[in-house]
Design an enzyme around this catalytic site. Sequence first.
Site, PDB file in Angstrom:
ATOM      1  N   GLY A 177       5.287  98.276 -48.103  1.00  0.00           N
ATOM      2  CA  GLY A 177       5.037  99.142 -46.563  1.00  0.00           C
ATOM      3  C   GLY A 177       4.940 101.174 -46.545  1.00  0.00           C
TER       4      GLY A 177
ATOM      5  N   GLU B  79      -2.926  92.560 -53.737  1.00  0.00           N
ATOM      6  CA  GLU B  79      -2.404  92.461 -54.911  1.00  0.00           C
ATOM      7  C   GLU B  79      -1.316  91.297 -55.051  1.00  0.00           C
ATOM      8  OE1 GLU B  79       1.317  94.672 -54.397  1.00  0.00           O
ATOM      9  OE2 GLU B  79       1.656  94.115 -51.992  1.00  0.00           O
TER      10      GLU B  79
ATOM     11  N   ARG C 172       6.724  87.791 -58.596  1.00  0.00           N
ATOM     12  CA  ARG C 172       7.942  87.381 -58.877  1.00  0.00           C
ATOM     13  C   ARG C 172       7.798  86.738 -57.568  1.00  0.00           C
ATOM     14  NH1 ARG C 172       8.810  89.742 -53.439  1.00  0.00           N
ATOM     15  NH2 ARG C 172       7.695  92.056 -53.410  1.00  0.00           N
TER      16      ARG C 172
HETATM   17  P1  ADP Z   1       3.319  96.600 -49.357  1.00  0.00           P
HETATM   18  O1  ADP Z   1       3.342  96.441 -51.771  1.00  0.00           O
HETATM   19  O2  ADP Z   1       3.891  98.131 -49.297  1.00  0.00           O
HETATM   20  O3  ADP Z   1       3.573  94.964 -48.858  1.00  0.00           O
HETATM   21  P2  ADP Z   1       0.757  96.142 -49.623  1.00  0.00           P
HETATM   22  O4  ADP Z   1      -0.597  96.288 -50.034  1.00  0.00           O
HETATM   23  O5  ADP Z   1       1.126  94.536 -49.664  1.00  0.00           O
HETATM   24  O6  ADP Z   1       1.738  97.403 -49.768  1.00  0.00           O
HETATM   25  O7  ADP Z   1       0.192  95.954 -48.128  1.00  0.00           O
HETATM   26  C1  ADP Z   1       0.939  95.823 -46.452  1.00  0.00           C
HETATM   27  C2  ADP Z   1       0.557  95.765 -45.456  1.00  0.00           C
HETATM   28  O8  ADP Z   1      -0.305  96.746 -44.974  1.00  0.00           O
HETATM   29  C3  ADP Z   1      -0.983  94.440 -45.234  1.00  0.00           C
HETATM   30  O9  ADP Z   1      -0.010  93.475 -44.926  1.00  0.00           O
HETATM   31  C4  ADP Z   1      -1.370  95.031 -44.201  1.00  0.00           C
HETATM   32  O10 ADP Z   1      -0.589  94.904 -43.099  1.00  0.00           O
HETATM   33  C5  ADP Z   1      -1.630  96.480 -44.514  1.00  0.00           C
HETATM   34  N1  ADP Z   1      -2.804  97.150 -45.201  1.00  0.00           N
HETATM   35  C6  ADP Z   1      -2.497  96.793 -46.199  1.00  0.00           C
HETATM   36  N2  ADP Z   1      -3.970  97.775 -46.875  1.00  0.00           N
HETATM   37  C7  ADP Z   1      -5.025  97.729 -46.069  1.00  0.00           C
HETATM   38  C8  ADP Z   1      -6.084  97.913 -45.524  1.00  0.00           C
HETATM   39  N3  ADP Z   1      -6.672  98.165 -46.266  1.00  0.00           N
HETATM   40  N4  ADP Z   1      -6.361  97.545 -44.190  1.00  0.00           N
HETATM   41  C9  ADP Z   1      -5.585  97.074 -43.935  1.00  0.00           C
HETATM   42  N5  ADP Z   1      -4.125  97.151 -43.241  1.00  0.00           N
HETATM   43  C10 ADP Z   1      -4.495  97.186 -44.550  1.00  0.00           C
END
Ligand code: ADP
Length: 439
Positions: free
Chosen positions: A165, A287, A291
Amino acid sequence: MIKRLMVANRGEIAVRIIRSCKELGIETVAVYSTADKDALHVRLADIAVCIGPPKSAQSYLSVPALITTAVRTGCEAVHPGVGFLSENSNFAREVKKAGLIWIGPDPDVIDLLGDKVTARDTALKYGLPVTPGSPGPIAKKDEAVAVARECGYPVIIKAASGGGGKGMRIVWKDDDLEENLTIASNEALANFSDGTVYIEKYLQNPRHVELQVIADGKGGVAILGERDCSVQRNHQKLIEESPSPGVTPAMRDAMSSGARNLFSSLKYCGAGTIEFLVVGEAFYFMEVNARIQVEHPVSEFVTGTDLIREQILVCCGQPMTIDPDNVQLSGWSIEARINALSPGKVTRLDVPGGPGVRFDSFLYTGATVSPHYDSMVGKLIVHDSDRQKALTKLLRAIDELEIDGVPVNTETQKKILSSAIFRSGQFGTGIYAQLEATL
Ligand code: ADP
């Protein structure tokens, strides 16, 4: 089969991996920092080696210390766990260079998927829809404005190498783009040594849905259902469940076929997760996590599988024990993460039990929760025939969990789980914000 494996991690995931190894007849080597000398993973492993001081950079993130330990103790494989070096292709390459088996996908595959910008391209290539956004990295304000206007505000600036996050900024208008571009890029540079950022449309209150994958490196891919991880605080997951209350069989099939295509084409080996954002019936690739993930136990419960075992088997060239064409999903599983609110020493621990209850943790009476590491001290996971029963069981189990000496987040978790919105199953990633005033 291999005889000895090093676990390059600590905490509950190290304990979890050691447990599967014991059942597979594989000896384990634990590594620990001086802060962890009395840790449970150290006590459970066959051999334990101190690799440095408490700071992760000098211990759990020290590639030379880890490789030397694995070689000197006669290990044949290295399991990286989650976090730390688990998606670090450089570490994976060093492990392989030392003649050891890496329990994970090939380092080149990690590189391809680890960068969110290239991962989006790869997903598109295999027919998976992605959120509208920039076709590549964004460096200049003008480019950012053009992309943001095309997507429509709000947009989210994300770190290409992001995780946990971090490095994400939501932007609502042109005027705020430049400043947030700089902030996100600096945060990304500080956290991931890579300041590359890109832009996506910010979806309002989507569900976070992800598929659990086990792949054999030869094109064989098993999809073990989905997990809903929409309950998040600051983009960090708090509660996960499988199946998702918002995924229909048709959506599951569509997501699975795209995912199967992607993992099969990449000759992916090991455990992986493909994450989507879901709005109504539409889903968008976000994404791949190359892992095992913290929330894997809910998938283990609904499929009756030991995912760590499967991961080790496929990476050691053995067939998976799952039939990819016949994965049966049964009942409902929910996990609540148990986070320490401050460090300390556990003076008493009472662990919940009963059918369908599992507590994955490194705690014991006398254990220390160190300020140096992640605040998650355990996960309480339950399984029952339907969502309502699983929810009742989880609330019952949380009531049985007694940890003295270290304050934990169980009251918050109970309030979320008992809320009308969580019970209804109709919620997205905004649920925490919606409930915050009551927590
Ligand atoms: P990380 O790799 O830091 O965990 P993610 O890409 O998996 O980041 O995103 C984590 C969270 O951020 C998601 O589960 C969602 O809640 C929010 N998020 C990421 N991208 C978006 C988006 N395009 N629109 C709304 N929420 C998003």
